[in-house]
Design an enzyme around this catalytic site. Structure first.
Site, PDB file in Angstrom:
ATOM      1  CB  VAL A   1      34.572   1.889  54.367  1.00 50.67           C
ATOM      2  CG1 VAL A   1      33.414   2.828  54.079  1.00 50.67           C
ATOM      3  CG2 VAL A   1      34.513   1.414  55.814  1.00 50.67           C
TER       4      VAL A   1
ATOM      5  CG  ASP B   1      38.049   2.353  68.555  1.00 50.40           C
ATOM      6  OD1 ASP B   1      39.197   2.632  68.973  1.00 50.40           O
ATOM      7  OD2 ASP B   1      37.849   1.803  67.452  1.00 50.40           O
TER       8      ASP B   1
HETATM    9  P1  ADP Z   1      36.624   0.030  61.159  1.00 51.27           P
HETATM   10  O1  ADP Z   1      35.686  -0.531  62.158  1.00 51.27           O
HETATM   11  O2  ADP Z   1      37.106  -1.026  60.243  1.00 51.27           O
HETATM   12  O3  ADP Z   1      37.696   0.864  61.749  1.00 51.27           O
HETATM   13  P2  ADP Z   1      35.414   2.486  60.174  1.00 51.27           P
HETATM   14  O4  ADP Z   1      33.924   2.628  60.222  1.00 51.27           O
HETATM   15  O5  ADP Z   1      36.199   3.244  61.154  1.00 51.27           O
HETATM   16  O6  ADP Z   1      35.766   0.946  60.180  1.00 51.27           O
HETATM   17  O7  ADP Z   1      35.893   2.914  58.717  1.00 51.27           O
HETATM   18  C1  ADP Z   1      37.238   2.807  58.292  1.00 51.27           C
HETATM   19  C2  ADP Z   1      37.654   4.023  57.465  1.00 51.27           C
HETATM   20  O8  ADP Z   1      36.803   4.122  56.286  1.00 51.27           O
HETATM   21  C3  ADP Z   1      37.458   5.343  58.199  1.00 51.27           C
HETATM   22  O9  ADP Z   1      38.601   5.677  58.951  1.00 51.27           O
HETATM   23  C4  ADP Z   1      37.203   6.316  57.049  1.00 51.27           C
HETATM   24  O10 ADP Z   1      38.431   6.751  56.478  1.00 51.27           O
HETATM   25  C5  ADP Z   1      36.464   5.471  56.000  1.00 51.27           C
HETATM   26  N1  ADP Z   1      34.998   5.640  56.182  1.00 51.27           N
HETATM   27  C6  ADP Z   1      34.205   4.960  57.034  1.00 51.27           C
HETATM   28  N2  ADP Z   1      32.929   5.349  56.974  1.00 51.27           N
HETATM   29  C7  ADP Z   1      32.869   6.307  56.019  1.00 51.27           C
HETATM   30  C8  ADP Z   1      31.783   7.134  55.487  1.00 51.27           C
HETATM   31  N3  ADP Z   1      30.543   7.031  55.933  1.00 51.27           N
HETATM   32  N4  ADP Z   1      32.110   8.049  54.536  1.00 51.27           N
HETATM   33  C9  ADP Z   1      33.377   8.162  54.105  1.00 51.27           C
HETATM   34  N5  ADP Z   1      34.423   7.433  54.567  1.00 51.27           N
HETATM   35  C10 ADP Z   1      34.187   6.497  55.518  1.00 51.27           C
HETATM   36 MG    MG Z   2      37.610   2.767  62.586  1.00 50.10          MG
END
Ligand code: ADP
Ligand code: MG
Length: 472
Positions: A28, A137
């Site tokens: 991300v 999750d």
């Molecule tokens: P994955 O499916 O790979 O676990 P996530 O959507 O949980 O992906 O995102 C991984 C990490 O990226 C999160 O734990 C967070 O720290 C950061 N992150 C994800 N989305 C955002 C967002 N919209 N704004 C800021 N940080 C984000």
């Molecule tokens: Mg995640």
């Protein structure tokens, strides 16, 4: 799998900057839109090469779910795009990082802060539950904070949501076993109840600084998951009864015994009904207007009851308000309402006393007439015990319970009582007891609200002392 140190991919409309985090299939990035005032967004880049059939399905589920919903406590999916190498999810940016980091930098969170977070999470889960969506999750890494200075949570990462098995074709477990409900791992048979287990783990971790199954080795972890022992809560920090009760009911291994969603939303520690919100503040204000009206008309007991209802909304609002000046203004209003409610209580109590005195002689007569009905006599005796307890100053929930027990019994007996003088007296007695129970309930509520308000004042004091200490 996306490697760490991955160079940001290129996108026509955006400038990608720092890496915010990465998970199983994605990285991300923070990004700016080239047009539209350089809007800040978060872009989840998924490397297509890492996708097999199952993960494509995961992703499509995530997109479908997220695009269709809008909620203040769920991360907004603004758009999505793809090119030959990647799929991009363009999301609202959450500047406060994730809850896992928030807890880690503070080691653990005070119960009050945890409660505010939990209410917000519950609010998002209620919205999802009404739409039959499970997250599957839930963990601190998937809960984001919208900014650094305001505690506003946003639920993210619906990657594994609904219809998905946490086991892939080769029976490999995906997701984190630390947060997964035991039935997900042990029996591979599960339902939406697993989300409530995960909420319990998150709550536990926030309060104690580590999840309940924290282990040094995988073997130890597996043992803890497969064990049938109830989850024990550490003795410290000391938690309120409501908070302990909720933890225990969420972290119940048997999904059939675990708290249900409806019970969770109305549990006194969550109490979504009274959650601070602009609507609830409005509701509280109009209740006070009504209370003042009744007060002016001289209807003291109606006014008291309206003040109490209003305070149930007001007290959590004070807790929640982050602007110091607004918080002070709210708090002084709340104190003013509490004082008026206490004055009213004194008036109502002395009025009641006169009426209740009359009731006493009627009760005596009724008991005399019940000599040949042991069941009726026993129920009336129970009521007398409740009254005696209350009059000796035991205005607590045990006394209320006694009232409720005797009323339950008396109502059953009233239904079979033949017409006549005894029935009339019994009817009047039940009405008196109901009024007493109702009044006691209000007193208990008010004591609880006052206690909450006072504990907030102590906290505010401690906070300001803390602030002046760090300034020196
Ligand atoms: P994955 O499916 O790979 O676990 P996530 O959507 O949980 O992906 O995102 C991984 C990490 O990226 C999160 O734990 C967070 O720290 C950061 N992150 C994800 N989305 C955002 C967002 N919209 N704004 C800021 N940080 C984000
Ligand atoms: Mg995640």
């Amino acid at each position: 799998m996306a490697a760490a140190g991955w160079a940001p991919p290129r996108l026509d409309d955006f400038i990608l900057t720092e890496r915010l985090g990465s998970g199983t299939y994605s990285t991300v990035f923070k990004a700016y839109r080239k047009k539209d005032n350089r809007e800040v967004v978060a872009i989840k880049c998924i490397n297509k090469k890492s996708l097999n059939k199952v993960s494509i399905e995961n992703l499509l589920t995530e997109i479908k779910i997220l695009k269709a919903i809008r909620h203040p406590h769920i991360v907004e999916l603004k758009d999505f795009q793809w090119d030959n190498e990647h799929i991009y999810l363009i999301m609202e940016f959450c500047a406060g990082g994730d809850l896992s980091r928030f807890i880690r930098t503070r080691r653990l969170l005070p119960e009050k802060v945890t409660q505010i977070f939990l209410q917000q999470l519950a609010c998002a889960l209620q919205f999802l539950h009404e739409r039959n969506i499970s997250h599957l999750d839930l963990k601190p890494q998937n809960i984001l904070l919208s900014s650094f200075d305001k505690s506003h949570l946003k639920l993210a990462d619906f990657g594994f949501a609904q219809y998905m098995s946490p086991w892939d074709e080769k029976s490999v477990l995906r997701g984190s076993p630390l947060y997964m409900a035991p039935e997900m791992i042990c029996s591979q048979q599960y339902n939406a109840q697993v989300d409530l287990w995960s909420v319990g783990v998150i709550l536990y971790e926030a309060l104690f600084g580590r999840p309940p199954f924290a282990s040094k080795t995988f073997l130890e972890l597996e043992e803890k998951i497969r064990s049938s022992q109830a989850i024990e809560l550490p003795g410290r920090p000391k938690l309120s009864r409501d908070c302990q009760d909720l933890l225990q009911r969420l972290l119940e291994r048997d999904p059939l015994q675990r708290i249900t969603f409806e019970e969770f939303f109305t549990h006194p520690f969550v109490d979504l009904e009274h959650m601070p919100s602009p609507e609830n503040l409005e509701r509280a204000t109009s209740l006070v207007v009504e209370a003042v009206e009744k007060d002016q008309q001289g209807d003291h007991s109606a006014a008291l009851s309206l003040y109490c209802k209003a305070l149930e909304y007001f007290v959590p609002s004070v807790q929640y308000e982050s602007d110091i000046r607004r918080k002070e203004a709210l708090r002084s209003k709340v104190n003013q309402y509490i004082s008026r409610a206490e004055e009213l209580k004194a008036v109502v109590t002395s009025n009641n006393r006169a009426i209740l005195q009359q009731g006493n002689s009627a009760r005596h007569l009724l008991k005399e007439m019940c000599r040949d009905s042991p069941r009726l006599l026993a129920a009336l005796q129970l009521a007398s015990t409740a009254i005696a307890k209350e009059e000796s100053g035991d205005s607590d929930s045990d006394t209320l319970e006694l009232y409720q027990q005797s009323l339950g019994e008396l109502l059953v007996l009233l239904a079979v009582e033949p017409a006549g003088r005894r029935r009339e007296l019994l009817h009047a007695e039940i009405q008196t007891l109901m009024r007493r129970a109702e009044y006691l309930k209000e007193q208990i509520k008010m004591k609880d609200l006052k206690w909450k308000e006072e504990s907030m004042e102590h906290e505010a004091l401690a906070e300001s002392v803390g602030r002046s200490c760090t300034l020196q």
